[in-house]
Write a protein that holds these residues in place. Structure first.
Motif, PDB file in Angstrom:
ATOM      1  N   GLY A  91      34.074  36.295  37.300  1.00  0.00           N
ATOM      2  CA  GLY A  91      32.982  37.060  36.724  1.00  0.00           C
ATOM      3  C   GLY A  91      33.300  38.530  36.513  1.00  0.00           C
ATOM      4  O   GLY A  91      32.442  39.287  36.054  1.00  0.00           O
ATOM      5  N   THR A  92      34.523  38.937  36.839  1.00  0.00           N
ATOM      6  CA  THR A  92      34.932  40.335  36.688  1.00  0.00           C
ATOM      7  C   THR A  92      35.686  40.501  35.377  1.00  0.00           C
ATOM      8  O   THR A  92      36.799  39.992  35.224  1.00  0.00           O
ATOM      9  N   ASP A  93      35.094  41.208  34.436  1.00  0.00           N
ATOM     10  CA  ASP A  93      35.713  41.409  33.121  1.00  0.00           C
ATOM     11  C   ASP A  93      37.052  42.121  33.244  1.00  0.00           C
ATOM     12  O   ASP A  93      37.179  43.129  33.958  1.00  0.00           O
ATOM     13  N   GLY A  94      38.041  41.578  32.563  1.00  0.00           N
ATOM     14  CA  GLY A  94      39.341  42.227  32.476  1.00  0.00           C
ATOM     15  C   GLY A  94      40.271  41.994  33.643  1.00  0.00           C
ATOM     16  O   GLY A  94      41.402  42.488  33.621  1.00  0.00           O
ATOM     17  N   THR A 143      41.062  44.556  45.158  1.00  0.00           N
ATOM     18  CA  THR A 143      41.167  43.122  44.885  1.00  0.00           C
ATOM     19  C   THR A 143      40.701  42.734  43.492  1.00  0.00           C
ATOM     20  O   THR A 143      41.341  41.898  42.832  1.00  0.00           O
ATOM     21  N   PHE A 144      39.601  43.309  43.044  1.00  0.00           N
ATOM     22  CA  PHE A 144      39.026  42.881  41.768  1.00  0.00           C
ATOM     23  C   PHE A 144      39.226  43.900  40.653  1.00  0.00           C
ATOM     24  O   PHE A 144      38.562  43.832  39.614  1.00  0.00           O
ATOM     25  N   SER A 145      40.166  44.825  40.870  1.00  0.00           N
ATOM     26  CA  SER A 145      40.540  45.742  39.801  1.00  0.00           C
ATOM     27  C   SER A 145      42.043  45.714  39.540  1.00  0.00           C
ATOM     28  O   SER A 145      42.520  46.324  38.575  1.00  0.00           O
ATOM     29  N   ASN A 146      42.773  44.990  40.364  1.00  0.00           N
ATOM     30  CA  ASN A 146      44.220  44.884  40.221  1.00  0.00           C
ATOM     31  C   ASN A 146      44.600  43.405  40.318  1.00  0.00           C
ATOM     32  O   ASN A 146      44.467  42.794  41.378  1.00  0.00           O
ATOM     33  N   TYR A 147      45.068  42.866  39.213  1.00  0.00           N
ATOM     34  CA  TYR A 147      45.347  41.421  39.176  1.00  0.00           C
ATOM     35  C   TYR A 147      46.425  41.021  40.176  1.00  0.00           C
ATOM     36  O   TYR A 147      46.358  39.936  40.765  1.00  0.00           O
ATOM     37  N   GLN A 148      47.426  41.872  40.397  1.00  0.00           N
ATOM     38  CA  GLN A 148      48.486  41.529  41.341  1.00  0.00           C
ATOM     39  C   GLN A 148      47.961  41.473  42.776  1.00  0.00           C
ATOM     40  O   GLN A 148      48.388  40.631  43.571  1.00  0.00           O
ATOM     41  N   THR A 149      47.022  42.352  43.103  1.00  0.00           N
ATOM     42  CA  THR A 149      46.406  42.289  44.430  1.00  0.00           C
ATOM     43  C   THR A 149      45.590  41.016  44.571  1.00  0.00           C
ATOM     44  O   THR A 149      45.639  40.346  45.607  1.00  0.00           O
TER      45      THR A 149
END
Length: 273
Positions: A91-94, A143-149
């Motif tokens: 549900g987190t865009d991008g 977590t929800f702003s960095n895809y690698q994390t």
């Protein structure tokens, strides 16, 4: 049933209490960059109070010490966590690239089915869904702003969950139906772990007994502790297959269980209430 009360009850009956805050427990991680950050959740989540708990159960004795309801609620707690984790991410865009959304969408559907199974099996004894904090509190994970994390945390959840499930399987040994269903879920969780590991350019199976050998910073060695074992059934296998990969191949050929104590030592920082 309240999750914190449930965990406190388990602690009083089965666990040895040790003192330590979230900040104290994870102070050693402060020099690790957020993009390398990975934390994991155990099957038996520790209450996030001033006390964390160390368990005494091993796989070999779990069937004599563990309560079936407690083990199923541990499983339900993990499934709640994973379902919540993937639903927020989707549900987190991008956050998740388009080409990966179908994979995590399917994993989220699996976790939802697992939640419903455990809730049905437990009935009125099922714990309520906790409130989770996927930043890890003091860790401050992006977590929800960095895809690698996100990917790293997903690997941590999946790898630890598989080992934790294996460590408590003996608790269901006297209930054929529940053991069958639990192992069916366990194998799917292992497939999740393999998929996520490959998405992180890791082997699909655990390799070696350190975090670094699995693409994770060394502060997280506890996730993979014991996976370098080469003795199975009392037989040392390391020197028997020199032409087929040697000791590393032996290590990769066998998954090792985690005791409840080991699982609880790894994490438990993502549950708020």
């Amino acid at each position: 049933m309240n999750i914190i009360k449930f965990l406190d009850d388990i602690s009083n009956k089965e666990l040895l209490e040790t003192k330590g805050s979230r900040r104290d427990s994870f102070n050693q991680m402060k020099n690790v960059g957020k993009n390398f950050a990975l934390a994991s959740i155990p099957f038996a989540l520790a209450a996030t109070s001033k006390k964390t708990s160390a368990a005494t159960m091993s796989m070999s004795s779990a069937m004599f010490q563990a309560d079936t309801t407690a083990i199923l609620n541990f499983a339900l707690t993990l499934e709640y966590l994973e379902r919540n984790f993937y639903q927020i991410a989707l549900g987190t865009d991008g956050l998740i690239p388009e080409e990966d959304k179908d994979i995590f969408g399917l994993i989220a559907e699996h976790e939802t089915s697992h939640v419903e199974f455990f809730k049905a099996a437990l009935g009125d004894a099922a714990i309520d869904e906790p409130t989770f904090d996927f930043t890890g509190g003091d860790l401050g994970l992006d977590t929800f702003s960095n895809y690698q994390t996100f990917l790293a945390l997903s690997q941590g959840f999946e790898d630890t969950g598989v080992r934790a499930f294996k460590g408590q399987a003996g608790a269901l040994a006297n209930n054929d139906d529940l053991l069958t269903f639990a192992l069916q879920i366990h194998s799917v969780e292992a497939r999740h772990a393999s998929q996520v590991r490959r998405m992180r350019n890791q082997k699909g199976w655990v390799t070696g007994g350190t975090a670094a050998s699995n693409g994770i910073p060394s502060v997280f060695d506890a996730i993979y502790a014991g996976e370098a074992n080469t003795v199975q059934g009392g037989v040392e296998l390391a020197g028997l297959f020199g032409s087929f990969g040697g000791p590393q191949a032996v290590q990769e050929a066998f998954d090792e269980p985690l005791t409840m104590a080991e699982v609880l030592a790894i994490g438990g920082i993502f549950i708020v209430s």
